[in-house]
Design an enzyme around this catalytic site. Sequence first.
Site, PDB file in Angstrom:
ATOM      1  CE1 TYR A  32      66.343  80.045  26.677  1.00  0.00           C
ATOM      2  CE2 TYR A  32      65.963  81.373  25.145  1.00  0.00           C
ATOM      3  CZ  TYR A  32      66.576  81.235  25.827  1.00  0.00           C
ATOM      4  OH  TYR A  32      67.958  81.902  26.154  1.00  0.00           O
TER       5      TYR A  32
ATOM      6  CD1 TRP B 290      65.500  86.375  26.825  1.00  0.00           C
ATOM      7  CD2 TRP B 290      66.535  88.287  27.945  1.00  0.00           C
ATOM      8  NE1 TRP B 290      67.035  86.399  26.758  1.00  0.00           N
ATOM      9  CE2 TRP B 290      67.539  87.399  27.264  1.00  0.00           C
ATOM     10  CE3 TRP B 290      66.685  89.607  27.813  1.00  0.00           C
ATOM     11  CZ2 TRP B 290      68.620  88.300  27.522  1.00  0.00           C
ATOM     12  CZ3 TRP B 290      67.949  89.842  28.162  1.00  0.00           C
ATOM     13  CH2 TRP B 290      69.161  89.188  28.480  1.00  0.00           C
TER      14      TRP B 290
END
Length: 769
Positions: A110, A112
Amino acid sequence: MNKILTAAHWGTYLLSVEEDRITGVEPFAQDPDPSPIGQSFIDGIQHPCRVTKPAIRKSYLEQGPGAATDLRGAEPFVEVEWDTAFDLVSRELDRVRQDYGNQAIFAGSYGWASAGRFHHAQSQIHRFLNCIGGYTKSVNTYSYAAAEVILPHVVGHMDWLLKNHTSWPVLEKHCELMVMFGGIALKNGQINVGGVGKHSAKSGLRACRDAGTKFVNFGPVRDDVDAYLEAVYHQPRPNSDVSIMLALAYTLWQEGLHDKDFLQRYCVGFERFLPYLTGESDGQAKTPEWAAGISGLEAGTIRDLALEMARKRTMVTASWSMQRGDHGEQAYWMTIVLAAMLGQIGLPGGGFGLGYAGVNGVGHQFMDFAWASLDQGTNEVRDFIPVARISDLLLKPGEAFQYNGREYRYPETKVVYWAGGNPFHHHQDINRLLQAWRKPDSIIVHEQTWNALSRHADIVLPASMTAERNDIGCAKRDEYLFALKQAVKPVGEALDDYAIFSGIAEKMGVGDKFTEGRSEMDWLRYLHTINRQRAASFDIAMPDFDAFWEEGEFTLPLGHELIMMADYRADPDKHPLKTPSGRIEIFSETVASFELESCPGHPTWIEPKEWLGSPLAKRFPLHLMSNQPVTRLHSQFDHGKTSQDSKVAGREALTMHPEDARSRGLKAGDVVRVFNDRGATLAGLCVGDNVQKGIVQLPTGAWYDPVEPGVIGSLDKSGNPNVLTRDEGTSELGQGPVAHSVLVEVERFEGEAPRVTVYQPPEILRHLS
């Protein structure tokens, strides 16, 4: 000097490059409100903390998987050649999948990662692992996990709602009153998944203000609303917002101002919710006086606002942070119920919003165009975890957990493989995570810097940054397509994720399956061909790849102005919602059937476990707001200039109300110890009334830097709030993070404060002695 376009999740920039070094950063000319984070490109790429060569933790290299896992974070690393690293990774993945099965590989990954469409780390790792049989995955997001689970039961899927939010120009023309819970923070609107061409949140909000929109905010931090909006501020006790919404709803009902026709035609279950609202079912009417006792606001303030909301075209908004607390599902559910009682859902300028400027794209006017992305293949493993349950996965193999009305079990995990993202930033209760982190046999990461994730890994594979490779920049809810050309050479021996996985895939006999025989540029041409085909279906002529690559950018036509759920309001039978009933569910038969005390069948005020109204507040009398930072995206570029310039006394800044500082004998610039029973961190003190009394604000993203590396419970030197936050789920339904239901105390740190060292590499050996 060359000027080369690049992109990040916080914006698009022209990099000035001289002798293979970035010397200057200019914002994209079409961006009216560029983010200052881009200045960190100058020193963030060529920085001493970059990982420059494959590195293996010493005991792991000497003894193999599972060796001295308690030394993760404390041991030196040994640099090796890429071929050796590929061998180690491929052998370990083969061992685990053959002896334990692919479910023993966890690759939530997980985060960006980077902004380019092809070099998207999660797509790359998931594609690779699916080529070898799959992996245990995570579902939902730290940003709005509770919302993602509750909303399909109530009004529809979160992704659908986000791309259909009423756009800024419509709000400018029609919204008379915007009532905000948690504000609309422009610092969050700096960011957009995949990149930003034009930042529009600031201009959109200011245009509303100039057109006469009145703003009212409930929240503990004044900076969460642009001062230009001249908002009416209410600062309730944190986590009490549901009680305020219930009292507003009660007033609407009591005064006969609720829209009976809307509730009957477009909603189900109001008659099941009403006995709770009136107190018939539990003996407590949800009056403004009741809410005043919980929130600390004046009852008259709540009552007067309800009457004003009924008179005006009103937009009710809730920030993403609202559902990142105990029972966060209730805040979003009640936001929708309040808007439904006003009866303005589907009207221009009215209804509800769930995260305006949470990213730039929410509220941005855009064409609904799906840019092509790398095919991840099929995951043959069915096991998964809710995104914020990583420590539980590692600490509780075989144990059951509840999620969205069903029971699942945590698989045994032998390998954690992470590429893109940083759990030592995102995850709550780092000391518990450290305990869990000792359980797997192997932790393999692709990392660009020596942050806490790489320091706590066994195998560290150096990954390149966006400006060090070629890619296509395009984003959800944005109109620009950018040619991202490599600006500088990768630092050291860093490779892009595609090259790394290609090397491992070749060792494991799936090289052709992973690459399909395509190079980086072949893939970019392939993705662009798909984009051209999709554009043609909209009668949009997009140039061929060579012309696009030469030009550097392409702009889609501006999309239509959006009014969220206007089609549904026009004809709910023709345009039903994707809920069990096809209507807005004020009472959910489905949720009620789960029989969960932590999430009943209608929105409910449930007292948080840890808040200023709890007995624990006698020991820890300050509520911690660990919000998103202004100077970076999560922990990205914390080592860069923009973030470093914001530090106080060399560490993350903690903001405290003047009265709280005075009562503790503290002054601005002090190094303070922030602590509770879970851990402690050092921060530099700022004093100001932009936070209310009883609140301290410590943004997330400072790189975790313990005084004693590898020691659970060691004092963090840098100001990482996740040594303080709770690692529990919002409820058994959503299992989202509860980072905003946390109590702490603050005191001056006596003596010489330990130096922050995380921005320098750990001890690295050139070879085993």
